[in-house]
Design a protein around this motif. Structure first.
Motif, PDB file in Angstrom:
ATOM      1  N   HIS A 149       0.834  -1.200   0.000  1.00 36.52           N
ATOM      2  CA  HIS A 149       0.000   0.000   0.000  1.00 36.52           C
ATOM      3  C   HIS A 149       0.873   1.257   0.000  1.00 36.52           C
ATOM      4  CE1 HIS A 149      -3.399   2.551   0.755  1.00 36.52           C
ATOM      5  NE2 HIS A 149      -2.864   3.015   1.870  1.00 36.52           N
ATOM      6  N   THR A 150       1.935   1.214   0.804  1.00 40.27           N
ATOM      7  CA  THR A 150       2.818   2.386   0.884  1.00 40.27           C
ATOM      8  C   THR A 150       3.522   2.638  -0.449  1.00 40.27           C
ATOM      9  OG1 THR A 150       3.158   1.786   3.186  1.00 40.27           O
ATOM     10  CG2 THR A 150       4.576   3.500   2.317  1.00 40.27           C
ATOM     11  N   VAL A 151       3.965   1.549  -1.100  1.00 39.93           N
ATOM     12  CA  VAL A 151       4.598   1.711  -2.415  1.00 39.93           C
ATOM     13  C   VAL A 151       3.605   2.355  -3.391  1.00 39.93           C
ATOM     14  CG1 VAL A 151       5.493   0.496  -4.439  1.00 39.93           C
ATOM     15  CG2 VAL A 151       6.233  -0.177  -2.150  1.00 39.93           C
ATOM     16  N   ASN A 152       2.364   1.878  -3.345  1.00 38.55           N
ATOM     17  CA  ASN A 152       1.364   2.458  -4.257  1.00 38.55           C
ATOM     18  C   ASN A 152       1.146   3.938  -3.988  1.00 38.55           C
ATOM     19  OD1 ASN A 152       1.029   0.126  -5.664  1.00 38.55           O
ATOM     20  ND2 ASN A 152      -0.666  -0.611  -4.374  1.00 38.55           N
ATOM     21  N   LEU A 153       1.122   4.291  -2.696  1.00 37.94           N
ATOM     22  CA  LEU A 153       0.958   5.712  -2.360  1.00 37.94           C
ATOM     23  C   LEU A 153       2.133   6.536  -2.891  1.00 37.94           C
ATOM     24  CD1 LEU A 153      -0.271   5.568   1.353  1.00 37.94           C
ATOM     25  CD2 LEU A 153      -1.621   6.121  -0.683  1.00 37.94           C
ATOM     26  N   ILE A 154       3.331   5.983  -2.768  1.00 39.51           N
ATOM     27  CA  ILE A 154       4.515   6.715  -3.250  1.00 39.51           C
ATOM     28  C   ILE A 154       4.413   6.895  -4.767  1.00 39.51           C
ATOM     29  CG2 ILE A 154       7.036   6.701  -3.437  1.00 39.51           C
ATOM     30  CD1 ILE A 154       7.191   5.134  -0.861  1.00 39.51           C
ATOM     31  N   LYS A 155       3.984   5.820  -5.442  1.00 41.45           N
ATOM     32  CA  LYS A 155       3.839   5.905  -6.901  1.00 41.45           C
ATOM     33  C   LYS A 155       2.801   6.949  -7.293  1.00 41.45           C
ATOM     34  CE  LYS A 155       5.440   1.479  -8.502  1.00 41.45           C
ATOM     35  NZ  LYS A 155       5.123   0.103  -8.857  1.00 41.45           N
ATOM     36  N   GLU A 156       1.680   6.887  -6.582  1.00 40.43           N
ATOM     37  CA  GLU A 156       0.601   7.838  -6.875  1.00 40.43           C
ATOM     38  C   GLU A 156       1.081   9.276  -6.725  1.00 40.43           C
ATOM     39  OE1 GLU A 156      -3.032   7.702  -4.425  1.00 40.43           O
ATOM     40  OE2 GLU A 156      -3.112   5.613  -5.137  1.00 40.43           O
ATOM     41  N   SER A 157       1.891   9.497  -5.687  1.00 37.30           N
ATOM     42  CA  SER A 157       2.306  10.867  -5.412  1.00 37.30           C
ATOM     43  C   SER A 157       3.495  11.306  -6.245  1.00 37.30           C
ATOM     44  CB  SER A 157       2.671  11.031  -3.948  1.00 37.30           C
ATOM     45  OG  SER A 157       1.607  10.627  -3.133  1.00 37.30           O
ATOM     46  N   PHE A 158       4.413  10.375  -6.531  1.00 31.75           N
ATOM     47  CA  PHE A 158       5.683  10.831  -7.102  1.00 31.75           C
ATOM     48  C   PHE A 158       6.035  10.215  -8.448  1.00 31.75           C
ATOM     49  CE2 PHE A 158       6.191  10.867  -2.358  1.00 31.75           C
ATOM     50  CZ  PHE A 158       5.899  12.212  -2.214  1.00 31.75           C
ATOM     51  N   GLY A 159       5.101   9.467  -9.028  1.00 27.79           N
ATOM     52  CA  GLY A 159       5.338   9.038 -10.406  1.00 27.79           C
ATOM     53  C   GLY A 159       5.569   7.558 -10.559  1.00 27.79           C
ATOM     54  N   SER A 160       5.357   7.117 -11.799  1.00 29.12           N
ATOM     55  CA  SER A 160       5.322   5.684 -12.068  1.00 29.12           C
ATOM     56  C   SER A 160       6.712   5.058 -11.971  1.00 29.12           C
ATOM     57  CB  SER A 160       4.760   5.456 -13.455  1.00 29.12           C
ATOM     58  OG  SER A 160       5.586   6.142 -14.378  1.00 29.12           O
ATOM     59  N   ARG A 161       7.760   5.896 -12.043  1.00 28.09           N
ATOM     60  CA  ARG A 161       9.072   5.286 -12.024  1.00 28.09           C
ATOM     61  C   ARG A 161       9.686   5.244 -10.636  1.00 28.09           C
ATOM     62  NH1 ARG A 161      12.254   7.497 -16.803  1.00 28.09           N
ATOM     63  NH2 ARG A 161      13.783   5.954 -16.193  1.00 28.09           N
ATOM     64  N   VAL A 162       8.788   5.152  -9.688  1.00 30.50           N
ATOM     65  CA  VAL A 162       9.188   4.774  -8.348  1.00 30.50           C
ATOM     66  C   VAL A 162       9.452   3.272  -8.460  1.00 30.50           C
ATOM     67  CG1 VAL A 162       8.196   4.346  -6.083  1.00 30.50           C
ATOM     68  CG2 VAL A 162       7.921   6.593  -7.162  1.00 30.50           C
ATOM     69  N   ALA A 163      10.721   2.863  -8.345  1.00 33.08           N
ATOM     70  CA  ALA A 163      11.102   1.496  -8.697  1.00 33.08           C
ATOM     71  C   ALA A 163      11.481   0.693  -7.466  1.00 33.08           C
ATOM     72  CB  ALA A 163      12.271   1.534  -9.675  1.00 33.08           C
ATOM     73  N   VAL A 164      10.740  -0.393  -7.242  1.00 34.78           N
ATOM     74  CA  VAL A 164      10.963  -1.209  -6.056  1.00 34.78           C
ATOM     75  C   VAL A 164      12.246  -2.031  -6.193  1.00 34.78           C
ATOM     76  CG1 VAL A 164      10.049  -3.175  -4.790  1.00 34.78           C
ATOM     77  CG2 VAL A 164       8.532  -1.306  -5.474  1.00 34.78           C
ATOM     78  N   VAL A 165      13.196  -1.833  -5.299  1.00 35.51           N
ATOM     79  CA  VAL A 165      14.428  -2.624  -5.289  1.00 35.51           C
ATOM     80  C   VAL A 165      14.255  -3.815  -4.348  1.00 35.51           C
ATOM     81  CG1 VAL A 165      16.920  -2.594  -4.853  1.00 35.51           C
ATOM     82  CG2 VAL A 165      15.790  -0.537  -5.670  1.00 35.51           C
ATOM     83  N   GLN A 166      13.426  -3.615  -3.335  1.00 35.81           N
ATOM     84  CA  GLN A 166      13.233  -4.669  -2.339  1.00 35.81           C
ATOM     85  C   GLN A 166      11.777  -4.764  -1.929  1.00 35.81           C
ATOM     86  OE1 GLN A 166      15.479  -3.066   0.863  1.00 35.81           O
ATOM     87  NE2 GLN A 166      17.346  -4.132   0.257  1.00 35.81           N
ATOM     88  N   LYS A 250      21.738   7.497 -14.457  1.00 39.09           N
ATOM     89  CA  LYS A 250      21.138   8.494 -15.335  1.00 39.09           C
ATOM     90  C   LYS A 250      19.708   8.814 -14.883  1.00 39.09           C
ATOM     91  CE  LYS A 250      20.815   9.574 -20.240  1.00 39.09           C
ATOM     92  NZ  LYS A 250      19.613   9.166 -20.972  1.00 39.09           N
ATOM     93  N   GLY A 251      18.970   7.752 -14.588  1.00 38.44           N
ATOM     94  CA  GLY A 251      17.579   7.947 -14.174  1.00 38.44           C
ATOM     95  C   GLY A 251      17.471   8.745 -12.891  1.00 38.44           C
ATOM     96  N   MET A 252      18.376   8.467 -11.963  1.00 39.94           N
ATOM     97  CA  MET A 252      18.324   9.196 -10.697  1.00 39.94           C
ATOM     98  C   MET A 252      18.778  10.637 -10.884  1.00 39.94           C
ATOM     99  SD  MET A 252      18.985   6.685  -7.568  1.00 39.94           S
ATOM    100  CE  MET A 252      20.673   6.315  -7.793  1.00 39.94           C
ATOM    101  N   ARG A 253      19.816  10.822 -11.707  1.00 39.08           N
ATOM    102  CA  ARG A 253      20.308  12.178 -11.927  1.00 39.08           C
ATOM    103  C   ARG A 253      19.236  13.036 -12.575  1.00 39.08           C
ATOM    104  NH1 ARG A 253      24.878  11.696 -15.450  1.00 39.08           N
ATOM    105  NH2 ARG A 253      25.670  10.642 -13.627  1.00 39.08           N
ATOM    106  N   GLU A 254      18.498  12.433 -13.508  1.00 40.09           N
ATOM    107  CA  GLU A 254      17.456  13.207 -14.187  1.00 40.09           C
ATOM    108  C   GLU A 254      16.171  13.277 -13.368  1.00 40.09           C
ATOM    109  OE1 GLU A 254      17.203  11.409 -18.022  1.00 40.09           O
ATOM    110  OE2 GLU A 254      19.167  12.222 -18.624  1.00 40.09           O
ATOM    111  N   ARG A 255      16.191  12.683 -12.196  1.00 44.31           N
ATOM    112  CA  ARG A 255      15.050  12.702 -11.294  1.00 44.31           C
ATOM    113  C   ARG A 255      13.815  12.091 -11.918  1.00 44.31           C
ATOM    114  NH1 ARG A 255      14.557  15.089  -7.042  1.00 44.31           N
ATOM    115  NH2 ARG A 255      12.472  15.776  -7.536  1.00 44.31           N
TER     116      ARG A 255
END
Ligand SMILES: Nc1nc2c(ncn2[C@@H]2O[C@H](COP(=O)(O)OP(=O)(O)O)[C@@H](O)[C@H]2O)c(=O)[nH]1
Ligand SMILES: [Mg+2]
Length: 702
Positions: A149-166, A250-255
């Motif tokens: 649920h928290t991951v989904n909230l983060i995605k909703e708020s900050f964009g689809s490329r919130v990428a789960v590493v763990q 690159k992805g992180m640098r470009e935010r």
């Protein structure tokens, strides 16, 4: 031995108050062997929250600089500078300063509470300071934790490329394992609080999920680059380690790409993996483009390259004054390197500063450094004339880095010394408190004769006053700031006469004037017209008449506030050859004016502010109702995403507690900005109250 610039990582821990930043700092220092006891907030013994007020309140108030060393996957010694920031909104200035010097922001999110106002505001600030962002979902060991649920909230708020590493294997009280989809391993943590873990194969029943997350993660990375994306779709999820590193950076640098990890800070679960990631995949100061500063005394842009062999330039982002050491300034080296004894110029005042001892910081502990290299962050003591937001650079290549934009104050209180005679000491201590905290502003209002302190909210101001008490043993009483009302008139009086005449032995006094008093357009101020003909008031007394009027205008007629927007015409009068003097005409003019003013339909004007209020839409009813109850007028409403903006006007006299109220109405999510607009007549019932209060006060004084 010195650290290499390319092996430095500067991170700021940010997020809502209570999400676990200080605990994580402690965990990192413990896991990496800097400390050998895992301090706890509850025990008041953490490295980061070491100030008295922080221990008392059990929350961070200051940003704290700590550092540790960690090995990256190639065996390099990585120095990680960690700035633990306060989460409470009142201390947002501390967060801004930290994000200014950090390359990567680690935003922590509570696995139960989800996105809170501090999460949102941190993320917004990272936009401004162009930080790389990593999300850590914390407290996965708590009963109500909900990772997905928290991951989904983060995605909703900050964009689809919130990428789960763990993702966690067993969130909740038994939390001890996570699946790392980058390593494609299960990490099982020991219960030693040191964050040690073993890598195991991913259990059969979680393999499909792990693969899916891996696929998603790699796709996020591939989206960075067309070639990678083609490869991804042709060959599936098989990108080489190099390609993954390239895409991630690159992805992180470009935010665009925001990796997410899962941890329990208090049990030190996941910490090591996060440190691995920071060491291997986040930017070093040398990966950054040159900062653009300016030349001293000019707006011409100038590059400040992150190069070790360049002329030194350092930026002071924070100043604290500590017992036994005095002023301690925190800085980042943006170019070159600095050593103890080096002379630099502070371009803000043109003065030379010699750097004395340089320190690597861990909370209140300091270790001397022989040099601080490009990109590193350290402390220096006893700078003479250098404060937060100053750049120190060399004579050869003088530069000024952009200043940290500190937030405007949104709350003001008036203070009075509790003990008579402390005034001077209080003024000095307020000044040094401001030096430590640029969001704390002091102002003496000559009009109301009040010392005003302004800041981010009630808690902020109380914290500063508490610091004044602890540090300098000075106490003040707090009152509401007086409102700078104005007095004016609405109609004209064609002839207000006053004859001042005194005969008491010796020389007498005689002054006699006729005044016409009229309102003029708002904003025109005071106009004096001398319409005397034939010298009935001799020319040499005219300035005294005007002076007498100005004195009344400044001291007010109704409630002791300035009179504005009137035209006074002196058109008649008389004088006495012997008795007339300047004083007599001053008195006559003042009295004639007061008398006429009261007959000219006088009114009280109050300052009206243009206000913009921004808050989540669900609080619309509460916020707009509150604005109306403050005699506010709503002029417009706009929507940005889920946020609502109200543009309105409110009288200053109704806004004293506005910042506190707005926060309580919006669960801390609302904020506002205000600017003076104009003066406006107060409603009759309010006017009666203002006059009654004024008279009561006068009666008390006399
Ligand atoms: N159960 C649990 N509690 C935590 C965890 N991290 C922090 N806390 C607690 O949460 C509270 C706030 O932590 P703190 O580190 O001060 O948060 P900060 O305001 O973000 O610095 C403290 O009582 C901590 O003990 C965690 O991972 N699990
Ligand atoms: Mg904290």
């Amino acid at each position: 031995m010195s650290v290499k610039s390319e092996n430095i990582r500067n991170i700021a821990l940010t997020g809502h108050g209570g999400c676990g930043k200080t605990t994580l700092t402690e965990g990192i220092l413990y896991a990496s062997g800097v400390i050998n006891r895992f301090g706890r907030i509850e025990d008041g013994n953490t490295v980061s929250d070491y100030h008295k007020d922080e221990i008392e309140k059990m929350m961070s108030i200051n940003s704290t600089l700590t550092h540790t060393h960690w090995k990256d996957s190639k065996g390099n010694d990585i120095k990680i500078n960690i700035i633990d920031t306060p989460g409470f909104m009142d201390f947002v200035g501390e967060v801004r300063a930290a994000l200014y010097v950090a390359d990567t922001a680690v935003i922590m999110v509570d696995a139960f509470k989800g996105i809170e106002v501090g999460t949102e505001s941190s993320f917004m600030m990272t936009n401004e300071f162009e930080n790389n962002v990593i999300f850590l979902i914390n407290k996965l060991d708590t009963e109500n934790a909900n990772y997905e649920h928290t991951v989904n909230l983060i995605k909703e708020s900050f964009g689809s490329r919130v990428a789960v590493v763990q993702f966690p294997v067993n969130e909740g009280s038994g939390f001890d394992a996570v699946i790392d989809v980058l390593k494609m391993k299960m990490l099982r943590f020991k219960d030693d609080g040191k964050g040690e873990y073993t890598e195991e194969d991913i259990p059969e029943q979680l393999l499909a999920k792990a693969k899916e997350f891996h696929q998603n993660f790699v796709e996020c990375i591939a989206e960075e680059d067309e070639e990678l994306l083609n490869k991804f779709f042709e060959e599936g999820a098989n990108l080489s380690d190099k390609e993954i590193e390239f895409g991630l950076l690159k992805g992180m640098r470009e935010r665009k790409l925001f990796p997410v990890f899962c941890i329990s800070a208090s049990r030190n679960i996941g910490t090591r993996d996060v440190l691995d990631f920071i060491s291997n995949y986040t930017e070093s100061p040398m990966d950054k483009p040159a900062e653009i500063g300016r030349r001293p005394n000019s707006q011409d842009p100038i590059e400040i390259p992150p190069k070790l062999d360049a002329d030194p330039a350092i930026f002071i982002f924070k100043t604290v004054s500590e017992k036994n050491i005095g002023e301690l300034s925190f800085f980042r080296v943006y170019s070159g390197k600095v050593t103890p004894g080096l002379d630099l110029i502070n371009e803000a005042n043109g003065k030379s500063e010699r750097l004395s001892q340089l320190y690597a910081m861990n909370g209140k502990d300091r270790k001397e450094m022989n040099e601080v290299v490009c990109g590193d962050i350290a402390g220096v003591v006893k700078l003479k004339d250098t404060h937060t937001n100053n750049t120190l650079s060399s004579k050869n290549y003088p530069v000024v880095l952009p200043e940290i934009n500190f937030p405007k104050p949104n709350m003001t209180m008036a203070i009075v010394a509790r003990n008579k005679g402390d005034e001077d000491k209080i003024a000095t201590s307020l000044h040094s408190l401001h030096e430590e905290d640029p969001t704390f502003i002091i102002h003496y209002n000559t009009e109301t004769s009040q010392t005003l302190i302004s800041g981010q909210g009630e808690i902020h101001l109380n914290t500063v006053l508490n610091r004044m008490k602890n540090k300098y043993s000075l106490e003040v009483d707090v009152t509401d700031p007086k409102i700078p009302y104005r007095e004016t008139i609405k109609s004209s009086v064609h002839d207000s006469e006053f004859k001042h005449k005194k005969q008491s032995g010796g020389r007498g006094q005689f002054g006699h004037v006729h005044l016409k008093i009229e309102p003029v357009e708002r904003g025109k101020g005071f106009e004096f017209v001398n319409a005397i003909v034939g010298g009935v008031v001799p020319g040499r007394f005219i300035p005294a008449v005007e002076k007498g009027l100005i004195e009344v205008l400044n001291s007010g007629v109704l409630i002791g506030c300035k009179v504005i927007d009137v035209r006074v015409t002196l058109f008649d009068g008389s004088y006495h050859n012997v008795d007339s003097d300047e004083i007599s005409f001053k008195i006559a003019a003042a009295q004639a004016f007061k008398k006429g003013f009261k007959e000219a339909n006088p009114v009280i004007l109050e300052p009206i502010y243009d206000v913009e209020v921004v808050f989540p839409e669900e609080f619309m009813g509460a916020v707009s109702g509150d604005i109306s109850s403050r005699r506010g007028r709503i002029h417009g409403m706009d929507v940005f995403g889920k946020l609502q903006k109200i543009t309105c006007q409110m009288p200053l006299s109704e806004m004293n507690d506005y910042s506190t109220k707005l926060r309580s109405l919006t669960q801390g999510r609302g904020y506002y900005d205000r600017n003076f607009s104009h003066y406006e007549e107060v409603p009759k019932e309010v006017e009666m109250k203002i006059i009654a209060d004024y008279e009561k006060q006068r009666a008390e004084v006399s």
